[in-house]
Write a protein that holds these residues in place. Structure first.
Motif, PDB file in Angstrom:
ATOM      1  N   ALA A 161       0.821  -1.205   0.000  1.00 26.13           N
ATOM      2  CA  ALA A 161       0.000   0.000   0.000  1.00 26.13           C
ATOM      3  C   ALA A 161       0.858   1.259   0.000  1.00 26.13           C
ATOM      4  O   ALA A 161       0.519   2.256  -0.660  1.00 26.13           O
ATOM      5  CB  ALA A 161      -0.929  -0.010   1.211  1.00 26.13           C
ATOM      6  N   ARG A 162       1.966   1.233   0.700  1.00 27.33           N
ATOM      7  CA  ARG A 162       2.832   2.411   0.773  1.00 27.33           C
ATOM      8  C   ARG A 162       3.584   2.656  -0.532  1.00 27.33           C
ATOM      9  O   ARG A 162       4.155   3.734  -0.720  1.00 27.33           O
ATOM     10  CB  ARG A 162       3.818   2.250   1.927  1.00 27.33           C
ATOM     11  CG  ARG A 162       3.168   2.462   3.295  1.00 27.33           C
ATOM     12  CD  ARG A 162       4.146   2.221   4.423  1.00 27.33           C
ATOM     13  NE  ARG A 162       5.396   2.938   4.269  1.00 27.33           N
ATOM     14  CZ  ARG A 162       5.585   4.224   4.594  1.00 27.33           C
ATOM     15  NH1 ARG A 162       4.566   4.924   5.073  1.00 27.33           N
ATOM     16  NH2 ARG A 162       6.759   4.798   4.437  1.00 27.33           N
ATOM     17  N   ARG A 163       3.566   1.705  -1.426  1.00 21.54           N
ATOM     18  CA  ARG A 163       4.254   1.857  -2.711  1.00 21.54           C
ATOM     19  C   ARG A 163       3.290   1.875  -3.892  1.00 21.54           C
ATOM     20  O   ARG A 163       3.712   1.811  -5.046  1.00 21.54           O
ATOM     21  CB  ARG A 163       5.281   0.716  -2.867  1.00 21.54           C
ATOM     22  CG  ARG A 163       6.478   0.906  -1.958  1.00 21.54           C
ATOM     23  CD  ARG A 163       7.163  -0.384  -1.595  1.00 21.54           C
ATOM     24  NE  ARG A 163       8.294  -0.133  -0.704  1.00 21.54           N
ATOM     25  CZ  ARG A 163       8.169   0.115   0.614  1.00 21.54           C
ATOM     26  NH1 ARG A 163       6.973   0.106   1.171  1.00 21.54           N
ATOM     27  NH2 ARG A 163       9.239   0.365   1.347  1.00 21.54           N
ATOM     28  N   ALA A 164       2.016   2.000  -3.607  1.00 21.53           N
ATOM     29  CA  ALA A 164       1.014   1.928  -4.671  1.00 21.53           C
ATOM     30  C   ALA A 164       1.085   3.103  -5.637  1.00 21.53           C
ATOM     31  O   ALA A 164       0.728   2.965  -6.808  1.00 21.53           O
ATOM     32  CB  ALA A 164      -0.382   1.852  -4.053  1.00 21.53           C
ATOM     33  N   ALA A 165       1.525   4.257  -5.176  1.00 24.54           N
ATOM     34  CA  ALA A 165       1.491   5.459  -6.019  1.00 24.54           C
ATOM     35  C   ALA A 165       2.302   5.298  -7.299  1.00 24.54           C
ATOM     36  O   ALA A 165       1.995   5.947  -8.314  1.00 24.54           O
ATOM     37  CB  ALA A 165       1.998   6.663  -5.227  1.00 24.54           C
ATOM     38  N   ALA A 166       3.305   4.443  -7.268  1.00 23.46           N
ATOM     39  CA  ALA A 166       4.172   4.282  -8.445  1.00 23.46           C
ATOM     40  C   ALA A 166       3.662   3.239  -9.414  1.00 23.46           C
ATOM     41  O   ALA A 166       4.300   2.996 -10.453  1.00 23.46           O
ATOM     42  CB  ALA A 166       5.586   3.913  -7.987  1.00 23.46           C
ATOM     43  N   HIS A 167       2.513   2.628  -9.143  1.00 25.98           N
ATOM     44  CA  HIS A 167       2.041   1.517  -9.958  1.00 25.98           C
ATOM     45  C   HIS A 167       0.539   1.651 -10.244  1.00 25.98           C
ATOM     46  O   HIS A 167      -0.182   2.317  -9.500  1.00 25.98           O
ATOM     47  CB  HIS A 167       2.312   0.190  -9.238  1.00 25.98           C
ATOM     48  CG  HIS A 167       3.745  -0.001  -8.865  1.00 25.98           C
ATOM     49  ND1 HIS A 167       4.719  -0.304  -9.789  1.00 25.98           N
ATOM     50  CD2 HIS A 167       4.378   0.077  -7.650  1.00 25.98           C
ATOM     51  CE1 HIS A 167       5.893  -0.407  -9.173  1.00 25.98           C
ATOM     52  NE2 HIS A 167       5.709  -0.182  -7.879  1.00 25.98           N
TER      53      HIS A 167
END
Length: 314
Positions: free
Chosen positions: A153-159
């Motif tokens: 969830a903390r890395r969703a912005a890039a995908h």
């Protein structure tokens, strides 16, 4: 978003916006609320919206019986992608993920590699079409799956994927403490509650609807279940016998309380006068819930009316 849910336009608009933007850049959100407030219904509407928008939907639901099984929740979530994992993941990531699920032999995998594998697998799926990840009852996920879900969830912005996780209020976890945007789901307003009672529950009497609204306090599950728990004229109404659904939703919270707090709630429920004859019981209950040297955890009684302190409110 076209929906049959009553009184949830604002919440549905938030979720629909996240789904609509998933292809351009991912996001994540924590949906919180008390039992019966409608979190699962919101996720069902989000699933329908995601499918209508052409997203691939991956879903998982936490259950207490699997909370002690490492990676059980993650397996439920990623199972539709496991065949592709053998081709799309780097060897180290593939071995880590499949070993975590017992699908490949090897030493215990590093948690970091498992989390990276999950991100990579979702990103690969999102390259074909946006992905909506829907996790319900996050509070019951096993700790390992919960940590991976938080990492993703903390890395969703890039995908091109969106993470929507629903959890009960009062259950702190890495997912709720990760600094993600939060959608707090409260009770529906009076107009929506009246519509639920009239149209969905079939309560025709305005006086009956008013009484049930007062007891339910905007909780949709209570609004649907309480009409069947009361019978007879309003003047003869007695404390309702809770339905099985209400018992599952609310009574289970008692077991989550510390022993002292649990005892205090039981004392309040057994007080035949509801504390009206003697106001000192409330002071004694406060003392019972405080253990020396331990952080205080409270179980609130919502008002001081006899029917409330007697444990009759859901």
């Amino acid at each position: 978003m076209t929906t049959k849910l009553v009184g949830r336009d604002a919440e549905l608009e938030v979720l629909a916006g996240l789904i609509a933007r998933a292809g351009a850049g991912g996001s994540a959100i924590v949906v919180t609320g008390e039992p019966g407030i409608g979190k699962s219904a919101l996720l069902a509407e989000a699933e329908a919206e995601a499918r209508a928008a052409g997203c691939r939907v991956l879903a998982a639901t936490g259950v207490e019986s699997e909370a002690q099984l490492p990676f059980a929740g993650l397996h439920q979530l990623l199972r539709p992608l496991l065949r592709a994992a053998r081709e799309q993941l780097r060897p180290a990531h593939r071995r880590a993920l499949l070993a975590a699920f017992g699908l490949e032999d090897g030493p215990p995998p590093e948690p970091f590699l498992i989390a990276l594998a999950a991100v990579s697998l979702l990103a690969a799926a999102g390259a074909e079409r946006p992905v909506a990840v829907l996790a319900d009852d996050v509070q019951w996920l096993d700790p390992q799956s919960l940590e991976v879900l938080t990492f993703v969830a903390r890395r969703a912005a890039a995908h091109p994927f969106v993470i929507i996780g629903a959890t009960r209020t009062g259950h702190p976890s890495p997912f709720t403490a990760a600094g993600l945007p939060t959608l707090e789901v409260g009770g529906v307003d009076e107009a929506a509650a009246d519509q639920i009672l009239l149209v969905t529950a079939g309560v025709r009497s305005a006086a009956d609807r008013q009484r049930i609204r007062r007891e339910a306090r905007g909780n949709p599950l209570a609004l649907l279940e309480l009409p069947g728990a009361w019978t007879g004229a309003a003047a003869d109404w007695q404390p309702p016998t809770l339905s099985a659904r209400l018992e599952r939703a609310f009574a289970g919270r008692l077991a989550e309380l510390p022993p002292r707090t649990r005892d205090a709630v039981l004392v309040a429920a057994a007080d035949p006068a509801g504390g009206q004859r003697d106001r000192r019981p409330s002071q004694r209950l406060s003392q019972m819930t405080e253990a020396p040297g331990r952080p205080r955890r409270t179980a609130s009684v919502q008002d001081t009316e006899p029917r409330a302190i007697g444990g009759q409110r859901p």
